[in-house]
Scaffold this active site. Structure first.
Site, mmCIF file in Angstrom:
data_model
loop_
_atom_site.group_PDB
_atom_site.id
_atom_site.type_symbol
_atom_site.label_atom_id
_atom_site.label_comp_id
_atom_site.label_asym_id
_atom_site.label_seq_id
_atom_site.Cartn_x
_atom_site.Cartn_y
_atom_site.Cartn_z
ATOM 1 N N GLU A 100 0.849 -1.210 0.000
ATOM 2 C CA GLU A 100 0.000 0.000 0.000
ATOM 3 C C GLU A 100 0.880 1.255 0.000
ATOM 4 O OE1 GLU A 100 -3.199 -0.309 2.921
ATOM 5 O OE2 GLU A 100 -3.993 -2.070 1.904
ATOM 6 N N GLU A 142 -4.694 -8.903 -0.462
ATOM 7 C CA GLU A 142 -5.470 -8.635 0.762
ATOM 8 C C GLU A 142 -6.927 -8.542 0.366
ATOM 9 O OE1 GLU A 142 -4.236 -5.606 3.560
ATOM 10 O OE2 GLU A 142 -2.122 -5.982 3.101
HETATM 11 O O1 AHR Z 1 -4.801 -6.389 6.879
HETATM 12 C C1 AHR Z 1 -4.723 -5.274 7.707
HETATM 13 C C2 AHR Z 1 -4.159 -4.059 7.004
HETATM 14 O O2 AHR Z 1 -5.018 -3.653 5.988
HETATM 15 C C3 AHR Z 1 -2.831 -4.248 6.302
HETATM 16 O O3 AHR Z 1 -1.749 -4.110 7.160
HETATM 17 C C4 AHR Z 1 -2.842 -3.156 5.293
HETATM 18 O O4 AHR Z 1 -2.077 -3.467 4.152
HETATM 19 C C5 AHR Z 1 -4.313 -2.969 4.966
HETATM 20 O O5 AHR Z 1 -4.686 -1.655 4.953
#
Ligand code: AHR
Length: 524
Positions: A196, A314
């Site tokens: 991110e 994710e």
């Molecule tokens: O999964 C939790 C968080 O969500 C991660 O650390 C981040 O990459 C995302 O915003």
């Protein structure tokens, strides 16, 4: 009875009988049109140094009274081995861009204590580092996927991490590895270039980040047979500009581009919802389809041969934490709603396996949409765990394209397709079809036309519940688990399936498939 009350009663009765009606869904599966392999890495997972995912979840230390294998929980290893986890991402997430890998090597008693600034400011003794993570991967039988630090780490640091785990030659770095007890390199293939980077990874504009990708990536060398598969930090949700700029400026230097997308409902806990909370999560989850199609279309512009994988590293549901738990630890329960959402996402990934070649659910243990929840020495398997168990059959199988005209799930005037599905044929010739009925009230009668496949035997499994928020607890750990399913019939090439409300069903069809079209994407 007054006229108005009578009217309201009649409206309610008519809506109830409408709800009870069975819709009709028609599906065509053309087995001879199978072209792409469902890369097993779509069934990957994510384990961040966050809350109790690593510490207490995976790692308890060798001196713990909880049964462990050199510090790694035995029960977790046994549970995760069973679902064939193909790949595991670590150490973050946001945590990765503040992580310095040298803090997590060598004798544990000498490792520095650091602060986990992303997740609650807790002290981290770095007991779980590179060697421990790689040992955990070996124990559960999966490939490691490291996220490199591009936010606060140097080019040299990342370059040396690759050298530490992949080089089989004499160097200062490999001498360090040998001193720490490991002679042979492990061979780590998958590498993330930050996380991110538009947000917690450095708040970089895409043009700036694209040059980071090129520069850091240049010094991630290939050692012998170990060629790093480089995955750039991709967009969050619908940030199409990010995808466009990264593909344009750095596309030729990467092997994968990530995508992060969560189905959020963070005002309420995982178990506290009514049908509007159910509908909302279903709607958000199904948006994954559009995100993948739109990001893929941009990738097609720069990479028409689909060399670069879209890596949804994710995804999952995200709620308010369980009462009484640290809000930074993201600990949530997991219900039938999560199982249905997971199954929808996996169907979407399977159906886009030409471009989506890896995905990692967030996260594996005790954080967000977890497979496993622990309390002290106790452990429970969640409804989401069982979806991954049922869907294992698709790993590395050839995807069978789906044409579907679904009945509707209507709630408060908003409409979603009630049914979604994906199908594949494995190396032994069996076809597996995974269906989801997202409607929590109405069963769905579904007709499937099988083309290019003659079935001569069918077996089925189902995951369902009688309440939307049904879940497993320490007291009742078997409340939601798969059972046998037999509400189907086969007439010639037409298969009829009666899908109960809020259900995930996987059918196994034995039989004979016609020849496939030429294979499009070998597993990379
Ligand atoms: O999964 C939790 C968080 O969500 C991660 O650390 C981040 O990459 C995302 O915003």
């Amino acid at each position: 009875m007054k006229r108005t009350s009578l009217f309201i009663l009649l409206v309610v009765i008519s809506q109830c009988s409408l709800k009870a009606q069975t819709n009709r869904t028609k599906i065509t599966l053309d087995a001879s049109a199978r072209e792409y392999k469902i890369n097993r890495n779509i069934y990957g997972q994510f384990s961040e140094d966050l809350g109790r995912c690593i510490y207490g979840g995976i790692w308890v230390g060798p001196n713990s009274s909880i049964p462990n294998i050199d510090g790694i929980r035995k029960d977790i290893v046994e549970a995760l081995r069973k679902i064939d986890v193909p790949v595991l991402r670590w150490p973050g997430g946001c945590f990765a861009d503040g992580y310095h890998w040298k803090d997590g090597i060598g004798p544990r008693s000498k490792r520095p204590k650091t602060i986990n600034s992303d997740w609650g400011g807790v002290t981290d003794d770095n007991a779980f580092g590179t060697a421990e993570f790689l040992e955990f991967c070996r124990l559960i039988g999966c490939q490691p996927y490291f996220t490199g630090n591009l936010g606060s780490g140097t080019v040299k640091e990342l370059s040396q991490w690759v050298e530490y785990v992949n080089l089989d030659n004499v160097s200062q770095i490999t001498d360090l590895r040998k001193k720490n007890g490991r002679g042979e390199p492990w061979g780590v293939k998958y590498w993330g270039l930050g996380n991110e980077s538009w947000g917690c990874g450095g708040h970089m504009p895409p043009e700036y980040y694209a040059y980071f990708v090129r520069r850091y990536g240049t010094f991630m060398h290939t050692y012998g047979k170990y060629k790093p598969f480089k995955i750039a930090a991709g967009p969050g949700g619908g940030d199409y500009n990010w995808t466009n700029i990264i593909m344009k400026n750095a596309g030729r230097y990467i092997d994968g581009l990530s995508l992060h997308y969560y189905s959020w409902a963070n005002q309420k806990t995982a178990t506290d919802f009514d049908e509007s909370g159910w509908f909302d999560i279903m709607k958000k989850t199904l948006e994954m389809n559009e995100l993948i199609e739109k990001h893929s279309a941009i990738m097609d512009k720069y990479d028409p041969d689909k060399r670069v994988a879209l890596v949804v590293d994710e995804w999952g549901t995200w709620y308010k934490v369980e009462p009484g738990t640290n809000p930074h630890f993201l600990y949530q329960q997991n219900t039938m709603r999560d199982a249905v959402a997971a199954a929808c996402n996996l169907n979407i990934f399977n159906n886009h396996c030409d471009r989506v070649r890896m995905a990692c659910i967030a996260q594996m243990v005790n954080v967000l949409q977890a497979m496993v929840l622990t309390k002290g020495e106790k452990m429970i398997l969640t409804p989401t765990y069982y979806v991954f168990d049922l869907y294992r059959v698709h790993q590395d199988a050839m995807m069978v394209p789906v044409k579907i005209s679904s009945g509707n799930y209507v709630f408060r005037g908003d409409t979603l397709a009630a049914i979604n599905c994906s199908a594949s044929i494995d190396s032994t010739g069996k076809m597996h079809i995974s269906f989801v009925n997202i409607d929590p009230d109405v069963s769905e009668n579904t007709t499937i036309s099988l083309e290019g496949f003659r079935a001569d035997g069918i077996a089925g499994k189902i995951l369902t519940a009688d309440k939307m928020n049904a879940h497993n607890t320490l007291k009742d750990s078997d409340s939601v688990k798969p059972g046998k399913f037999s509400a189907f019939s086969l007439k010639g090439n037409d298969l009829e399936v009666d899908m109960p409300p809020m259900s995930v069903i996987v059918l196994e069809l034995r039989g004979k498939a016609g020849a496939a079209v030429e294979q499009g994407n070998p597993v990379r």
